[in-house]
Write a protein that holds these residues in place. Structure first.
Motif, PDB file in Angstrom:
ATOM      1  N   MET A  31       6.796 -37.294   1.975  1.00 32.07           N
ATOM      2  CA  MET A  31       6.511 -36.024   2.639  1.00 32.07           C
ATOM      3  C   MET A  31       6.209 -34.910   1.632  1.00 32.07           C
ATOM      4  O   MET A  31       5.267 -34.138   1.811  1.00 32.07           O
ATOM      5  N   VAL A  32       7.017 -34.803   0.576  1.00 34.04           N
ATOM      6  CA  VAL A  32       6.814 -33.704  -0.369  1.00 34.04           C
ATOM      7  C   VAL A  32       5.566 -33.903  -1.230  1.00 34.04           C
ATOM      8  O   VAL A  32       5.162 -32.974  -1.937  1.00 34.04           O
ATOM      9  N   ALA A  33       4.970 -35.081  -1.158  1.00 33.02           N
ATOM     10  CA  ALA A  33       3.682 -35.264  -1.831  1.00 33.02           C
ATOM     11  C   ALA A  33       2.578 -34.520  -1.097  1.00 33.02           C
ATOM     12  O   ALA A  33       1.489 -34.305  -1.649  1.00 33.02           O
ATOM     13  N   HIS A  34       2.858 -34.112   0.161  1.00 32.96           N
ATOM     14  CA  HIS A  34       1.851 -33.426   0.966  1.00 32.96           C
ATOM     15  C   HIS A  34       2.321 -32.064   1.458  1.00 32.96           C
ATOM     16  O   HIS A  34       1.681 -31.461   2.327  1.00 32.96           O
ATOM     17  N   ALA A  35       3.452 -31.567   0.929  1.00 26.67           N
ATOM     18  CA  ALA A  35       3.971 -30.277   1.387  1.00 26.67           C
ATOM     19  C   ALA A  35       4.880 -29.689   0.328  1.00 26.67           C
ATOM     20  O   ALA A  35       5.502 -30.408  -0.451  1.00 26.67           O
ATOM     21  N   ALA A  36       4.990 -28.365   0.320  1.00 24.69           N
ATOM     22  CA  ALA A  36       5.957 -27.697  -0.532  1.00 24.69           C
ATOM     23  C   ALA A  36       7.364 -28.031  -0.033  1.00 24.69           C
ATOM     24  O   ALA A  36       7.567 -28.249   1.165  1.00 24.69           O
ATOM     25  N   PRO A  37       8.360 -28.086  -0.939  1.00 24.87           N
ATOM     26  CA  PRO A  37       9.669 -28.618  -0.558  1.00 24.87           C
ATOM     27  C   PRO A  37      10.382 -27.862   0.560  1.00 24.87           C
ATOM     28  O   PRO A  37      10.860 -28.483   1.524  1.00 24.87           O
ATOM     29  N   MET A  38      10.466 -26.542   0.480  1.00 27.95           N
ATOM     30  CA  MET A  38      11.158 -25.810   1.538  1.00 27.95           C
ATOM     31  C   MET A  38      10.378 -25.847   2.846  1.00 27.95           C
ATOM     32  O   MET A  38      10.962 -25.886   3.934  1.00 27.95           O
ATOM     33  N   THR A  39       9.057 -25.859   2.746  1.00 24.00           N
ATOM     34  CA  THR A  39       8.224 -25.977   3.943  1.00 24.00           C
ATOM     35  C   THR A  39       8.474 -27.302   4.646  1.00 24.00           C
ATOM     36  O   THR A  39       8.597 -27.365   5.876  1.00 24.00           O
ATOM     37  N   ALA A  40       8.556 -28.375   3.859  1.00 23.68           N
ATOM     38  CA  ALA A  40       8.838 -29.694   4.440  1.00 23.68           C
ATOM     39  C   ALA A  40      10.179 -29.705   5.155  1.00 23.68           C
ATOM     40  O   ALA A  40      10.320 -30.266   6.247  1.00 23.68           O
ATOM     41  N   LEU A  41      11.182 -29.054   4.546  1.00 22.07           N
ATOM     42  CA  LEU A  41      12.512 -29.024   5.154  1.00 22.07           C
ATOM     43  C   LEU A  41      12.540 -28.162   6.405  1.00 22.07           C
ATOM     44  O   LEU A  41      13.258 -28.475   7.367  1.00 22.07           O
ATOM     45  N   VAL A  42      11.784 -27.069   6.429  1.00 20.84           N
ATOM     46  CA  VAL A  42      11.706 -26.246   7.634  1.00 20.84           C
ATOM     47  C   VAL A  42      11.133 -27.057   8.794  1.00 20.84           C
ATOM     48  O   VAL A  42      11.623 -26.985   9.927  1.00 20.84           O
ATOM     49  N   TRP A  43      10.095 -27.823   8.521  1.00 19.10           N
ATOM     50  CA  TRP A  43       9.547 -28.712   9.547  1.00 19.10           C
ATOM     51  C   TRP A  43      10.613 -29.696  10.020  1.00 19.10           C
ATOM     52  O   TRP A  43      10.844 -29.859  11.229  1.00 19.10           O
ATOM     53  N   ARG A  44      11.263 -30.340   9.082  1.00 21.83           N
ATOM     54  CA  ARG A  44      12.242 -31.368   9.444  1.00 21.83           C
ATOM     55  C   ARG A  44      13.402 -30.786  10.249  1.00 21.83           C
ATOM     56  O   ARG A  44      13.707 -31.269  11.344  1.00 21.83           O
ATOM     57  N   PHE A  45      14.052 -29.754   9.728  1.00 20.01           N
ATOM     58  CA  PHE A  45      15.234 -29.216  10.390  1.00 20.01           C
ATOM     59  C   PHE A  45      14.874 -28.421  11.635  1.00 20.01           C
ATOM     60  O   PHE A  45      15.628 -28.408  12.612  1.00 20.01           O
ATOM     61  N   GLY A  46      13.712 -27.746  11.609  1.00 23.24           N
ATOM     62  CA  GLY A  46      13.308 -26.982  12.778  1.00 23.24           C
ATOM     63  C   GLY A  46      13.037 -27.866  13.980  1.00 23.24           C
ATOM     64  O   GLY A  46      13.528 -27.599  15.085  1.00 23.24           O
ATOM     65  N   VAL A  47      12.275 -28.926  13.777  1.00 25.82           N
ATOM     66  CA  VAL A  47      11.974 -29.842  14.881  1.00 25.82           C
ATOM     67  C   VAL A  47      13.243 -30.538  15.355  1.00 25.82           C
ATOM     68  O   VAL A  47      13.497 -30.651  16.561  1.00 25.82           O
ATOM     69  N   ALA A  48      14.062 -30.992  14.407  1.00 21.55           N
ATOM     70  CA  ALA A  48      15.315 -31.666  14.790  1.00 21.55           C
ATOM     71  C   ALA A  48      16.235 -30.715  15.555  1.00 21.55           C
ATOM     72  O   ALA A  48      16.860 -31.108  16.550  1.00 21.55           O
ATOM     73  N   GLY A  49      16.312 -29.460  15.114  1.00 23.29           N
ATOM     74  CA  GLY A  49      17.157 -28.495  15.800  1.00 23.29           C
ATOM     75  C   GLY A  49      16.710 -28.264  17.225  1.00 23.29           C
ATOM     76  O   GLY A  49      17.537 -28.173  18.151  1.00 23.29           O
ATOM     77  N   LEU A  50      15.401 -28.156  17.448  1.00 21.07           N
ATOM     78  CA  LEU A  50      14.883 -27.960  18.799  1.00 21.07           C
ATOM     79  C   LEU A  50      15.152 -29.178  19.683  1.00 21.07           C
ATOM     80  O   LEU A  50      15.475 -29.034  20.869  1.00 21.07           O
ATOM     81  N   VAL A  51      15.021 -30.374  19.111  1.00 25.68           N
ATOM     82  CA  VAL A  51      15.298 -31.584  19.890  1.00 25.68           C
ATOM     83  C   VAL A  51      16.771 -31.657  20.280  1.00 25.68           C
ATOM     84  O   VAL A  51      17.114 -31.926  21.440  1.00 25.68           O
ATOM     85  N   PHE A  52      17.671 -31.392  19.328  1.00 23.60           N
ATOM     86  CA  PHE A  52      19.098 -31.403  19.645  1.00 23.60           C
ATOM     87  C   PHE A  52      19.432 -30.324  20.683  1.00 23.60           C
ATOM     88  O   PHE A  52      20.255 -30.547  21.575  1.00 23.60           O
ATOM     89  N   ALA A  53      18.817 -29.143  20.559  1.00 25.39           N
ATOM     90  CA  ALA A  53      19.068 -28.074  21.526  1.00 25.39           C
ATOM     91  C   ALA A  53      18.607 -28.489  22.919  1.00 25.39           C
ATOM     92  O   ALA A  53      19.298 -28.232  23.920  1.00 25.39           O
ATOM     93  N   ALA A  54      17.440 -29.129  22.997  1.00 27.17           N
ATOM     94  CA  ALA A  54      16.942 -29.588  24.293  1.00 27.17           C
ATOM     95  C   ALA A  54      17.874 -30.633  24.896  1.00 27.17           C
ATOM     96  O   ALA A  54      18.152 -30.611  26.117  1.00 27.17           O
ATOM     97  N   LEU A  55      18.370 -31.542  24.081  1.00 30.11           N
ATOM     98  CA  LEU A  55      19.305 -32.560  24.573  1.00 30.11           C
ATOM     99  C   LEU A  55      20.596 -31.916  25.071  1.00 30.11           C
ATOM    100  O   LEU A  55      21.141 -32.306  26.117  1.00 30.11           O
TER     101      LEU A  55
END
Length: 295
Positions: A31-55
């Motif tokens: 993933m970090v080969a195609h994205a800046a490190p903090m940006t990659a983590l924002v995608w990962r944690f942001g999407v996961a957070g929304l999924v957990f919130a929806a559940l």
């Protein structure tokens, strides 16, 4: 006769956790080969957070009072934002994967010291021996991947990541392991996203590639690592002592080395296999029920 089912259940959950968690290192590297490190983590944690919130909302799960939400947020900042932010930044600053694995691989020892110093646990001598064996095993696994070129900034970032996962594990065991799984993980992931987002926007320009090389490993880290791996970690911390759970991290570098040999063509040596064996013995000594002395 002692019922062995709880121990067997812990072993099964622990094995599943290690396997799921280790795939994250491979996916993260892609993933970090195609994205800046903090940006990659924002995608990962942001999407996961929304999924957990929806559940959590779909199940009408209890979110707890303000204090419990705050505890979950602090856990998320430590275990997610600080740990992974430190590791990803260090890798982006040319730290080798071996150095990163060695630093984070000492986490069980740090957690043991924190838990004992805080009066949460008491460890038998055989468990301390297991912790030392685990550290030695990790060192053997990553020995041929350590170089002397790592900059001081990368070392500081890795030490920050080590502090995050170590203090976060103890903190979650003390304060944030009793609430609803879905709500707790939603708060943790969204809190980590909020902390990392300013850096991703202002320092990195939210840089990532609109390509399958980014989206596919990102979705893997969300579904497999965040939804699966962190859910298992949450359950393990709730059921066991912090040191016992942390000891599983000794197995991360060896198992990741195995995955790397299969998926990335990395060379698997006899030294790595010996380190794997040492780490496994160390984990067994720390986690076996007969020697566990938590209180």
């Amino acid at each position: 006769m002692t019922d062995s089912r709880p121990a067997a259940s812990h072993t099964t959950l622990g094995t599943a956790f290690v396997l799921l968690w280790c795939t994250g290192y491979i996916a993260g590297k892609l993933m970090v080969a195609h994205a800046a490190p903090m940006t990659a983590l924002v995608w990962r944690f942001g999407v996961a957070g929304l999924v957990f919130a929806a559940l959590a909302l779909a199940a009408r799960a209890p979110w707890g009072n303000a204090r419990s939400v705050l505890h979950s947020a602090v856990t998320g900042v430590l275990m997610l934002a600080l740990q992974f932010g430190g590791v990803y930044l260090a890798l982006s600053w040319d730290a080798s994967a071996g150095v990163a694995a060695l630093v984070i691989g000492t986490m069980p020892m740090v957690v043991a010291v924190l838990a004992v110093a805080g009066g949460d646990e008491r460890l038998a001598p055989v468990q301390w021996a297991g912790l030392l064996l685990g550290v030695a095993g990790v060192a053997l696994v990553v020995a041929d991947r350590i170089d002397g070129t790592t900059e001081w900034a990368a070392w500081l970032a890795l030490l920050a990541g080590l502090a995050g996962i170590s203090f976060g594990t103890v903190y979650q065991k003390r304060h944030a392991s009793q609430g609803d799984l879905r709500a707790g993980l939603a708060v943790q992931n969204l809190a980590a996203t909020a902390v990392l987002l300013p850096g991703a926007l202002w320092l990195e320009g939210f840089r990532f590639a609109h390509a399958s090389g980014f989206y596919l490993p990102m979705l893997w880290t969300v579904v497999v690592n965040s939804l699966g791996g962190f859910a298992l970690l949450f359950v393990l911390i709730r059921r066991g002592a912090a040191t016992r759970v942390a000891a599983l991290f000794f197995l991360m570098p060896p198992v990741t080395a195995l995955f790397g040999s299969w998926t990335l063509g990395e060379h698997l040596t006899a030294l790595k296999l010996g380190g794997f064996a040492l780490a496994a013995v160390g984990v067994w000594l720390v986690t076996r029920p007969t020697s566990h002395a938590a209180r």
